[in-house]
Design a protein around this motif. Structure first.
Motif, mmCIF file in Angstrom:
data_model
loop_
_atom_site.group_PDB
_atom_site.id
_atom_site.type_symbol
_atom_site.label_atom_id
_atom_site.label_comp_id
_atom_site.label_asym_id
_atom_site.label_seq_id
_atom_site.Cartn_x
_atom_site.Cartn_y
_atom_site.Cartn_z
ATOM 1 N N LEU B 5 4.690 -13.001 -17.591
ATOM 2 C CA LEU B 5 4.184 -12.109 -16.511
ATOM 3 C C LEU B 5 2.895 -12.025 -16.248
ATOM 4 O O LEU B 5 2.678 -11.965 -15.050
ATOM 5 C CB LEU B 5 4.615 -10.866 -17.177
ATOM 6 N N GLU B 6 1.894 -12.500 -17.109
ATOM 7 C CA GLU B 6 0.557 -12.731 -16.579
ATOM 8 C C GLU B 6 0.309 -13.724 -15.535
ATOM 9 O O GLU B 6 -0.894 -13.701 -14.787
ATOM 10 C CB GLU B 6 -0.489 -12.973 -17.925
ATOM 11 N N VAL B 8 2.079 -13.890 -12.941
ATOM 12 C CA VAL B 8 2.511 -13.252 -11.639
ATOM 13 C C VAL B 8 1.295 -12.822 -10.802
ATOM 14 O O VAL B 8 1.015 -13.411 -9.587
ATOM 15 C CB VAL B 8 3.577 -12.196 -11.757
ATOM 16 N N PRO B 9 0.476 -11.849 -11.450
ATOM 17 C CA PRO B 9 -0.862 -11.744 -10.628
ATOM 18 C C PRO B 9 -1.667 -12.994 -10.245
ATOM 19 O O PRO B 9 -2.315 -12.931 -9.030
ATOM 20 C CB PRO B 9 -1.537 -10.695 -11.410
ATOM 21 N N LEU B 12 -0.586 -14.886 -7.139
ATOM 22 C CA LEU B 12 -0.922 -14.098 -5.866
ATOM 23 C C LEU B 12 -2.355 -14.290 -5.729
ATOM 24 O O LEU B 12 -2.764 -14.395 -4.395
ATOM 25 C CB LEU B 12 -0.537 -12.681 -5.921
ATOM 26 N N VAL B 40 8.161 -15.244 -5.718
ATOM 27 C CA VAL B 40 8.051 -14.797 -7.185
ATOM 28 C C VAL B 40 8.911 -13.963 -7.559
ATOM 29 O O VAL B 40 9.363 -13.777 -8.812
ATOM 30 C CB VAL B 40 6.606 -14.618 -7.449
ATOM 31 N N GLU B 41 9.494 -12.907 -6.747
ATOM 32 C CA GLU B 41 10.407 -11.721 -7.015
ATOM 33 C C GLU B 41 11.802 -12.471 -7.523
ATOM 34 O O GLU B 41 12.273 -12.180 -8.593
ATOM 35 C CB GLU B 41 10.527 -11.015 -5.742
ATOM 36 N N MET B 43 11.844 -15.948 -8.600
ATOM 37 C CA MET B 43 11.471 -16.970 -9.362
ATOM 38 C C MET B 43 12.152 -16.670 -10.873
ATOM 39 O O MET B 43 12.067 -15.792 -11.304
ATOM 40 C CB MET B 43 10.268 -17.266 -9.523
ATOM 41 N N PRO B 44 12.996 -17.778 -11.302
ATOM 42 C CA PRO B 44 13.293 -17.794 -12.715
ATOM 43 C C PRO B 44 11.930 -18.161 -13.708
ATOM 44 O O PRO B 44 11.461 -18.994 -13.453
ATOM 45 C CB PRO B 44 14.470 -18.871 -12.731
ATOM 46 N N PHE B 45 11.804 -17.109 -14.569
ATOM 47 C CA PHE B 45 10.570 -17.180 -15.278
ATOM 48 C C PHE B 45 10.797 -18.026 -16.524
ATOM 49 O O PHE B 45 9.865 -18.463 -17.130
ATOM 50 C CB PHE B 45 10.113 -15.911 -15.847
#
Lengths: 291, 291
Positions: B5-6, B8-9, B12, B40-41, B43-45
């Motif tokens: 999750l880190e 993600v920012p 951007l 990204v919304e 995107m499979p992580f």
């Protein structure tokens, strides 16, 4: 203030940091981050950043099932600030210029902002106090502090828009140097981040010192369209608005009115918008001074 | 490596930084940022971060109308590294352990990574060289360097997966200490960020030293499904893979094969995934050593 493209990664960082602070549920973390991505994608960037802050923290309260996730943080900030209050009051009592000292201490309290960070150490608050009272800071804001002093003397009705829990105890130092019978303190209408609500103002003992109302909104700032009719009427009728913190600067800088912002500048985008450096304890006015 | 999750920012921030570097057109900046939010919304992580890097830079090339936006940056990195080459070669020649020194210099060159930053100062490269050659660094990687040395001695066919332009000149120092007739260097199939392509390898003089092929992909890493059949076949048939940089670590760490990663750790998420500190010049192996 508009939303700048630099705010976008910061929204995501804030959403992740806040969700981790509020719950250990990793599914909630991912849902909040993904929902924030969707919201920011469609956000009009002429809206101010706290409009997104409102939505992120609404999602977070819903996803975590906790209507006031920062409740403990706020109680702890209030307690810490109340412990500091007597020594800070002595600093005001001993000051050559009581009002200027109280203004700078009220700004120092704005360091207690969980919108920018997920952890505020006691030492940071102590440092903010000492740096706010350093001779350079007093001098650098001196002109604006005097303008504010005169505006207060001339005003029949003053609104003091508070920002965070804990910080409101620092605000008390300034309110006690103001004509308190002509002043109303305003807090948020319901919990958002660590912003002060009526409950926090009561806990911090502010309600026994000054009249406190809420604005009816859960925006971490003051977006008038989201506020109650009674607050909006009071806002329009007041001679002077003193607005604390970045969120109020971001949302009210383009509003008409006689508005003074008192804030600790913690974000590089806001610093650039204002034209100052990050870390400044600042007194400044809104763009539309004539109204 | 999965996407955390880190990341993600950071996606951007990278999308914004890269779009500003590539064009002054603010509409392109906003479009790339908004499109990245949408991607990204969804995107499979469990995909690795370079899968998103590929998409962001595809958008950027399309939105800017420039098929190789980092062309000048890459040419300048190659020139700068070629100027350094003679003095770096002297360091190898003077070293007690030529191979270990060349390994650490090849890793130092991995600082020239425009995926992590939009600006690399010459001083940072000099510092990376000096810190990579500090006695502590040599010692801390010594075990793995010896394992790599033995793996090279035992291998009939070696693939050397390059990372960035400029860095490939540092790679030459290591390749010259290896059995060059049994080694093939691999570059990206087409431009992405400042990753080296065949054109960059030619400009840097690598093609006259060693056989260089491309992998047919525009991922800033090595996602096998995106690579050409001929590369995949070569990858599967090689006795040893030496993979440079974070992108190759992120995309190949869970692949089967006899893979050694040589990288400068620049990102806190990767540092945590590996279990080391940011800034390390590191030799490490993939999770699935047995294949």
């Amino acid at each position: 203030m508009q939303t700048y493209l630099e705010c976008v990664p910061c929204f995501l960082r804030q959403a992740l940091d806040a969700s981790r602070m509020v719950t250990d549920d990793v599914e909630v973390h991912e849902r909040v981050v993904r929902d924030t991505l969707g919201l920011v994608e469609k956000m009009p960037f002429d809206h101010s950043p706290p409009a997104m802050g409102q939505k992120i923290h609404q999602m977070l309260r819903e996803a975590s099932g906790n209507p006031d996730p920062y409740s403990e943080v706020k109680a702890s900030s209030n307690s810490f600030a109340l412990e500091l209050y007597p020594s800070l009051k002595q600093r005001v009592n001993a000051a050559e210029d009581r009002f200027a000292t109280a203004v700078l201490l009220a700004i120092a309290g704005n360091i207690i902002d969980f919108g920018c960070k997920t952890r505020i150490e006691d030492d940071e608050v102590h440092q903010a106090v000492e740096s706010a009272l350093a001779p350079g800071e007093v001098k650098s804001n001196n002109g604006q502090i005097d303008v504010l002093r005169e505006a207060i003397e001339r005003s029949e009705s003053i609104l003091y828009l508070a920002d965070n829990a804990g910080e409101i105890v620092f605000d008390r130092l300034l309110l006690e140097e103001m004509p308190i019978d002509r002043t109303t303190m305003v807090v948020r209408g319901s919990p958002v981040i660590n912003d002060a609500t009526l409950e926090d103002a009561e806990r911090a003992g502010l309600t026994s010192v000054i009249k406190v109302i809420d604005n009816g909104s859960d925006v971490p700032g003051t977006i008038l369209e989201t506020c109650s009719e009674s607050f909006k009427e009071k806002f329009r009728q007041s001679d002077l608005i003193i607005a604390k913190g970045q969120g109020n600067y971001e949302t009210l800088n383009s509003e008409a009115g006689n508005i003074f912002f008192l804030l600790k500048v913690k974000c590089p985008v806001i610093a650039r918008d204002i034209g100052c450096e990050v870390g400044r304890a600042l007194v400044c006015r809104n763009q539309l001074v004539d109204w």
